[in-house]
Write a protein that holds these residues in place. Structure first.
Motif, PDB file in Angstrom:
ATOM      1  N   PRO A 123       0.820  -1.213   0.000  1.00 50.32           N
ATOM      2  CA  PRO A 123       0.000   0.000   0.000  1.00 50.32           C
ATOM      3  C   PRO A 123       0.856   1.266   0.000  1.00 50.32           C
ATOM      4  O   PRO A 123       2.018   1.240   0.373  1.00 50.32           O
ATOM      5  CB  PRO A 123      -0.791  -0.122   1.309  1.00 50.32           C
ATOM      6  N   VAL A 124       0.217   2.364  -0.398  1.00 54.86           N
ATOM      7  CA  VAL A 124       0.909   3.651  -0.415  1.00 54.86           C
ATOM      8  C   VAL A 124      -0.124   4.770  -0.306  1.00 54.86           C
ATOM      9  O   VAL A 124      -1.288   4.609  -0.708  1.00 54.86           O
ATOM     10  CB  VAL A 124       1.762   3.801  -1.696  1.00 54.86           C
ATOM     11  N   ILE A 125       0.315   5.891   0.251  1.00 50.86           N
ATOM     12  CA  ILE A 125      -0.532   7.077   0.422  1.00 50.86           C
ATOM     13  C   ILE A 125       0.156   8.254  -0.269  1.00 50.86           C
ATOM     14  O   ILE A 125       1.368   8.447  -0.105  1.00 50.86           O
ATOM     15  CB  ILE A 125      -0.716   7.416   1.920  1.00 50.86           C
ATOM     16  N   VAL A 126      -0.598   9.026  -1.028  1.00 51.20           N
ATOM     17  CA  VAL A 126      -0.083  10.272  -1.609  1.00 51.20           C
ATOM     18  C   VAL A 126      -0.888  11.433  -1.047  1.00 51.20           C
ATOM     19  O   VAL A 126      -2.123  11.391  -1.027  1.00 51.20           O
ATOM     20  CB  VAL A 126      -0.189  10.272  -3.152  1.00 51.20           C
ATOM     21  N   VAL A 127      -0.186  12.462  -0.577  1.00 48.94           N
ATOM     22  CA  VAL A 127      -0.832  13.704  -0.132  1.00 48.94           C
ATOM     23  C   VAL A 127      -0.428  14.796  -1.107  1.00 48.94           C
ATOM     24  O   VAL A 127       0.750  15.157  -1.198  1.00 48.94           O
ATOM     25  CB  VAL A 127      -0.397  14.088   1.296  1.00 48.94           C
ATOM     26  N   ASP A 128      -1.390  15.301  -1.867  1.00 51.88           N
ATOM     27  CA  ASP A 128      -1.140  16.304  -2.895  1.00 51.88           C
ATOM     28  C   ASP A 128      -1.755  17.626  -2.442  1.00 51.88           C
ATOM     29  O   ASP A 128      -2.981  17.748  -2.310  1.00 51.88           O
ATOM     30  CB  ASP A 128      -1.761  15.850  -4.222  1.00 51.88           C
ATOM     31  N   VAL A 129      -0.900  18.627  -2.181  1.00 46.84           N
ATOM     32  CA  VAL A 129      -1.357  19.915  -1.648  1.00 46.84           C
ATOM     33  C   VAL A 129      -1.356  20.941  -2.775  1.00 46.84           C
ATOM     34  O   VAL A 129      -0.296  21.377  -3.249  1.00 46.84           O
ATOM     35  CB  VAL A 129      -0.441  20.389  -0.508  1.00 46.84           C
ATOM     36  N   GLY A 130      -2.536  21.303  -3.229  1.00 44.81           N
ATOM     37  CA  GLY A 130      -2.678  22.291  -4.288  1.00 44.81           C
ATOM     38  C   GLY A 130      -3.871  23.176  -4.005  1.00 44.81           C
ATOM     39  O   GLY A 130      -4.119  23.552  -2.855  1.00 44.81           O
ATOM     40  N   LEU A 137      -5.154   6.899  -1.983  1.00 48.88           N
ATOM     41  CA  LEU A 137      -4.916   5.701  -1.182  1.00 48.88           C
ATOM     42  C   LEU A 137      -4.926   4.476  -2.087  1.00 48.88           C
ATOM     43  O   LEU A 137      -5.900   4.226  -2.798  1.00 48.88           O
ATOM     44  CB  LEU A 137      -5.993   5.552  -0.103  1.00 48.88           C
ATOM     45  N   VAL A 138      -3.846   3.717  -2.055  1.00 43.10           N
ATOM     46  CA  VAL A 138      -3.757   2.455  -2.782  1.00 43.10           C
ATOM     47  C   VAL A 138      -3.552   1.356  -1.750  1.00 43.10           C
ATOM     48  O   VAL A 138      -2.605   1.415  -0.953  1.00 43.10           O
ATOM     49  CB  VAL A 138      -2.597   2.464  -3.790  1.00 43.10           C
ATOM     50  N   ASP A 139      -4.439   0.378  -1.736  1.00 43.80           N
ATOM     51  CA  ASP A 139      -4.361  -0.653  -0.699  1.00 43.80           C
ATOM     52  C   ASP A 139      -3.312  -1.706  -1.038  1.00 43.80           C
ATOM     53  O   ASP A 139      -2.618  -1.629  -2.062  1.00 43.80           O
ATOM     54  CB  ASP A 139      -5.735  -1.279  -0.440  1.00 43.80           C
ATOM     55  N   PRO A 197      -0.778  21.012   8.623  1.00 41.62           N
ATOM     56  CA  PRO A 197       0.040  19.850   8.979  1.00 41.62           C
ATOM     57  C   PRO A 197      -0.656  18.909   9.958  1.00 41.62           C
ATOM     58  O   PRO A 197      -0.587  17.683   9.809  1.00 41.62           O
ATOM     59  CB  PRO A 197       1.290  20.481   9.600  1.00 41.62           C
ATOM     60  N   ALA A 198      -1.351  19.475  10.947  1.00 43.14           N
ATOM     61  CA  ALA A 198      -2.051  18.625  11.911  1.00 43.14           C
ATOM     62  C   ALA A 198      -3.169  17.834  11.238  1.00 43.14           C
ATOM     63  O   ALA A 198      -3.366  16.637  11.534  1.00 43.14           O
ATOM     64  CB  ALA A 198      -2.619  19.481  13.044  1.00 43.14           C
ATOM     65  N   LEU A 199      -3.884  18.483  10.341  1.00 45.05           N
ATOM     66  CA  LEU A 199      -4.961  17.811   9.618  1.00 45.05           C
ATOM     67  C   LEU A 199      -4.400  16.678   8.751  1.00 45.05           C
ATOM     68  O   LEU A 199      -4.931  15.552   8.740  1.00 45.05           O
ATOM     69  CB  LEU A 199      -5.701  18.831   8.752  1.00 45.05           C
ATOM     70  N   ILE A 200      -3.326  16.964   8.049  1.00 47.48           N
ATOM     71  CA  ILE A 200      -2.721  15.948   7.186  1.00 47.48           C
ATOM     72  C   ILE A 200      -2.168  14.791   8.014  1.00 47.48           C
ATOM     73  O   ILE A 200      -2.352  13.616   7.674  1.00 47.48           O
ATOM     74  CB  ILE A 200      -1.630  16.587   6.310  1.00 47.48           C
ATOM     75  N   GLU A 201      -1.477  15.122   9.113  1.00 46.38           N
ATOM     76  CA  GLU A 201      -0.947  14.065   9.984  1.00 46.38           C
ATOM     77  C   GLU A 201      -2.060  13.139  10.466  1.00 46.38           C
ATOM     78  O   GLU A 201      -1.920  11.905  10.463  1.00 46.38           O
ATOM     79  CB  GLU A 201      -0.253  14.675  11.196  1.00 46.38           C
ATOM     80  N   GLY A 202      -3.163  13.739  10.892  1.00 48.32           N
ATOM     81  CA  GLY A 202      -4.274  12.935  11.391  1.00 48.32           C
ATOM     82  C   GLY A 202      -4.870  12.046  10.324  1.00 48.32           C
ATOM     83  O   GLY A 202      -5.160  10.869  10.568  1.00 48.32           O
ATOM     84  N   ALA A 207      -5.589   6.869   7.576  1.00 51.32           N
ATOM     85  CA  ALA A 207      -5.480   6.091   6.335  1.00 51.32           C
ATOM     86  C   ALA A 207      -4.668   4.825   6.575  1.00 51.32           C
ATOM     87  O   ALA A 207      -5.002   3.744   6.067  1.00 51.32           O
ATOM     88  CB  ALA A 207      -4.837   6.935   5.241  1.00 51.32           C
ATOM     89  N   ARG A 208      -3.605   4.943   7.357  1.00 53.23           N
ATOM     90  CA  ARG A 208      -2.783   3.760   7.653  1.00 53.23           C
ATOM     91  C   ARG A 208      -3.585   2.716   8.437  1.00 53.23           C
ATOM     92  O   ARG A 208      -3.364   1.516   8.287  1.00 53.23           O
ATOM     93  CB  ARG A 208      -1.529   4.182   8.412  1.00 53.23           C
ATOM     94  N   GLU A 209      -4.510   3.164   9.262  1.00 51.53           N
ATOM     95  CA  GLU A 209      -5.352   2.213   9.990  1.00 51.53           C
ATOM     96  C   GLU A 209      -6.205   1.384   9.028  1.00 51.53           C
ATOM     97  O   GLU A 209      -6.547   0.242   9.314  1.00 51.53           O
ATOM     98  CB  GLU A 209      -6.265   2.959  10.967  1.00 51.53           C
ATOM     99  N   GLU A 210      -6.535   1.976   7.871  1.00 48.13           N
ATOM    100  CA  GLU A 210      -7.417   1.292   6.921  1.00 48.13           C
ATOM    101  C   GLU A 210      -6.678   0.480   5.870  1.00 48.13           C
ATOM    102  O   GLU A 210      -7.160  -0.578   5.452  1.00 48.13           O
ATOM    103  CB  GLU A 210      -8.328   2.322   6.230  1.00 48.13           C
ATOM    104  N   ILE A 211      -5.507   0.966   5.419  1.00 52.26           N
ATOM    105  CA  ILE A 211      -4.838   0.253   4.322  1.00 52.26           C
ATOM    106  C   ILE A 211      -3.537  -0.412   4.751  1.00 52.26           C
ATOM    107  O   ILE A 211      -2.948  -1.158   3.965  1.00 52.26           O
ATOM    108  CB  ILE A 211      -4.570   1.173   3.116  1.00 52.26           C
ATOM    109  N   GLY A 212      -3.078  -0.143   5.966  1.00 50.81           N
ATOM    110  CA  GLY A 212      -1.869  -0.807   6.446  1.00 50.81           C
ATOM    111  C   GLY A 212      -0.909   0.174   7.092  1.00 50.81           C
ATOM    112  O   GLY A 212      -0.595   1.208   6.516  1.00 50.81           O
ATOM    113  N   TYR A 213      -0.465  -0.179   8.301  1.00 50.66           N
ATOM    114  CA  TYR A 213       0.422   0.733   9.038  1.00 50.66           C
ATOM    115  C   TYR A 213       1.773   0.898   8.358  1.00 50.66           C
ATOM    116  O   TYR A 213       2.508   1.844   8.636  1.00 50.66           O
ATOM    117  CB  TYR A 213       0.603   0.231  10.475  1.00 50.66           C
TER     118      TYR A 213
END
Length: 255
Positions: A123-130, A137-139, A197-202, A207-213
């Motif tokens: 799995p992998v997570i991408v955070v795109d800030v625009g 989220l890819v599981d 940053p706090a919102l993204i961290e949370g 997301a890790r809880e759902e697709i894998g730590y």
């Protein structure tokens, strides 16, 4: 991509159009054009000529989230006989899309997911800030599920200026600031600079809880540098991730 093979990647976003040459040595040179430029075609043509410099036959990967602009730029790209391959749900290879209607997925999100999966696996997570902040989220089995979408920092700041009369004159400070504010401007800077940053961290944690730590989280997007590197839980920062993904869709056109 072997040898000196190159692909022109074009990413049409809400705020800007990015162009970059992508090859086995990386991404670059780059060019940027404002999406809302009154002389968009002229500006884009100039940027294109500077990048390509007479090279013939370079295939093009095109991702766009602005449909009215897509047609105009596609015509310019095809004018010299270039093969243009667009990022669409139908052109994704090797990745299942978990949306009920895959046609809803933005091309930039698909490009991000493909590039991140290639480099980090699943799995992998991408955070795109625009203009907006998106989490791709890819599981663990390689299915793209999308993720939260919410207004980006610049859009939030603009909305406060337009809809909160008492705050309008205090938005000049855009840097990082601690939570203890000694002025309205400082408090607004803290709200944006610390709140995002706090919102993204949370959200990354959830997301890790759902697709894998073990899922790595990749930060990208034009608004990411303004966060000051304060987002905990981010594995890597790749400002060119989207262009890498766009280029992947044009690889079948390489000689």
């Amino acid at each position: 991509m072997g040898g000196i093979a190159l692909i022109l990647a074009v990413d049409v976003g809400n705020s800007r159009v990015r162009l970059g040459l992508v090859g086995d040595r990386g991404v670059g040179p780059l060019a940027r054009v404002p999406t809302d430029s009154p002389s968009l075609e002229e500006d884009f043509r100039g940027a294109l000529e500077r990048l390509v410099r007479g090279r013939a036959g370079i295939p093009v990967g095109l991702a766009s989230v602005v449909p009215p602009v897509t047609e105009r730029l596609r015509a310019l790209l095809q004018a010299d006989g270039r093969e243009v391959m667009e990022v669409t749900p139908e052109s994704v290879a090797g990745m299942r899309i978990g949306y009920a209607d895959p046609g809803e997925v933005g091309a930039d999100r698909l490009a991000n997911a493909v590039a991140a999966t290639r480099h980090f696996g699943a799995p992998v997570i991408v955070v795109d800030v625009g203009t907006a902040v998106t989490l791709e989220l890819v599981d663990g089995v390689g299915t793209f599920w999308g993720g939260p979408i919410f207004p980006g920092p610049g859009l939030a700041r603009k909305a406060l200026g337009e809809h909160a009369a008492r705050l309008r004159g205090h938005l000049r400070h855009q840097g990082m600031h601690g939570l203890l504010g000694d002025s309205t401007a400082a408090c607004l800077a803290a709200g944006i600079g610390q709140g995002y940053p706090a919102l993204i961290e949370g959200l990354v944690g959830r997301a890790r809880e759902e697709i894998g730590y073990e899922a790595p989280a990749v930060l990208t997007g034009g608004g990411a540098p303004a966060l000051g590197g304060t987002c905990r839980g981010i594995t890597a920062w790749d400002p060119l991730l989207t262009l890498r993904g766009v280029a992947a869709f044009a690889e079948p056109a390489l000689p």
